[in-house]
Design a protein around this motif. Structure first.
Motif, PDB file in Angstrom:
ATOM      1  N   MET A 195       2.896  14.727  41.466  1.00  0.00           N
ATOM      2  CA  MET A 195       1.580  14.152  41.419  1.00  0.00           C
ATOM      3  C   MET A 195       1.287  13.427  42.718  1.00  0.00           C
ATOM      4  O   MET A 195       2.131  12.759  43.277  1.00  0.00           O
ATOM      5  N   SER A 196       0.042  13.501  43.066  1.00  0.00           N
ATOM      6  CA  SER A 196      -0.350  12.801  44.284  1.00  0.00           C
ATOM      7  C   SER A 196      -0.709  11.355  43.944  1.00  0.00           C
ATOM      8  O   SER A 196      -0.879  10.979  42.788  1.00  0.00           O
ATOM      9  N   GLU A 197      -0.832  10.575  44.986  1.00  0.00           N
ATOM     10  CA  GLU A 197      -1.160   9.160  44.821  1.00  0.00           C
ATOM     11  C   GLU A 197      -2.552   8.990  44.205  1.00  0.00           C
ATOM     12  O   GLU A 197      -2.779   8.120  43.378  1.00  0.00           O
ATOM     13  N   LYS A 198      -3.478   9.850  44.580  1.00  0.00           N
ATOM     14  CA  LYS A 198      -4.846   9.770  44.063  1.00  0.00           C
ATOM     15  C   LYS A 198      -4.868  10.087  42.563  1.00  0.00           C
ATOM     16  O   LYS A 198      -5.584   9.444  41.801  1.00  0.00           O
ATOM     17  N   GLN A 199      -4.103  11.063  42.118  1.00  0.00           N
ATOM     18  CA  GLN A 199      -4.051  11.415  40.702  1.00  0.00           C
ATOM     19  C   GLN A 199      -3.459  10.274  39.873  1.00  0.00           C
ATOM     20  O   GLN A 199      -3.927   9.986  38.765  1.00  0.00           O
ATOM     21  N   LYS A 200      -2.446   9.602  40.398  1.00  0.00           N
ATOM     22  CA  LYS A 200      -1.836   8.476  39.698  1.00  0.00           C
ATOM     23  C   LYS A 200      -2.845   7.334  39.539  1.00  0.00           C
ATOM     24  O   LYS A 200      -2.931   6.711  38.482  1.00  0.00           O
ATOM     25  N   ASP A 201      -3.607   7.067  40.610  1.00  0.00           N
ATOM     26  CA  ASP A 201      -4.620   6.009  40.542  1.00  0.00           C
ATOM     27  C   ASP A 201      -5.698   6.346  39.518  1.00  0.00           C
ATOM     28  O   ASP A 201      -6.147   5.482  38.760  1.00  0.00           O
ATOM     29  N   THR A 202      -6.102   7.607  39.480  1.00  0.00           N
ATOM     30  CA  THR A 202      -7.133   8.035  38.543  1.00  0.00           C
ATOM     31  C   THR A 202      -6.626   7.904  37.110  1.00  0.00           C
ATOM     32  O   THR A 202      -7.352   7.429  36.230  1.00  0.00           O
TER      33      THR A 202
END
Length: 69
Positions: free
Chosen positions: A1-8
């Protein structure tokens, strides 16, 4: 998972928890309102009915007069 997906995903989880908490608080408020309503309704005092009678009525002051005779 990317950092953006984790934040979302974290934002979505927080949003869901907030909305769930709002729903629980609203339900608790509704229950509290309904629970106190009967106590308020019981304090109403009903006035005695007065009939519009015509003619002779024996009231207390008339009984007092009869007793004095």
């Amino acid at each position: 998972m990317s950092e953006k997906q984790k934040d979302t995903e974290l934002q979505n989880t927080n949003r869901r928890q907030f909305l769930t908490g709002l729903g629980v608080a609203a339900a608790a408020g509704a229950v509290a309102t309904v629970a106190t309503a009967p106590a308020q309704a019981e304090s109403v005092v009903k006035a005695p009915e007065q009939k519009n009678a015509s003619g002779y009525r024996e009231t207390q002051h008339i009984r007092d007069y009869y007793d004095s005779l």
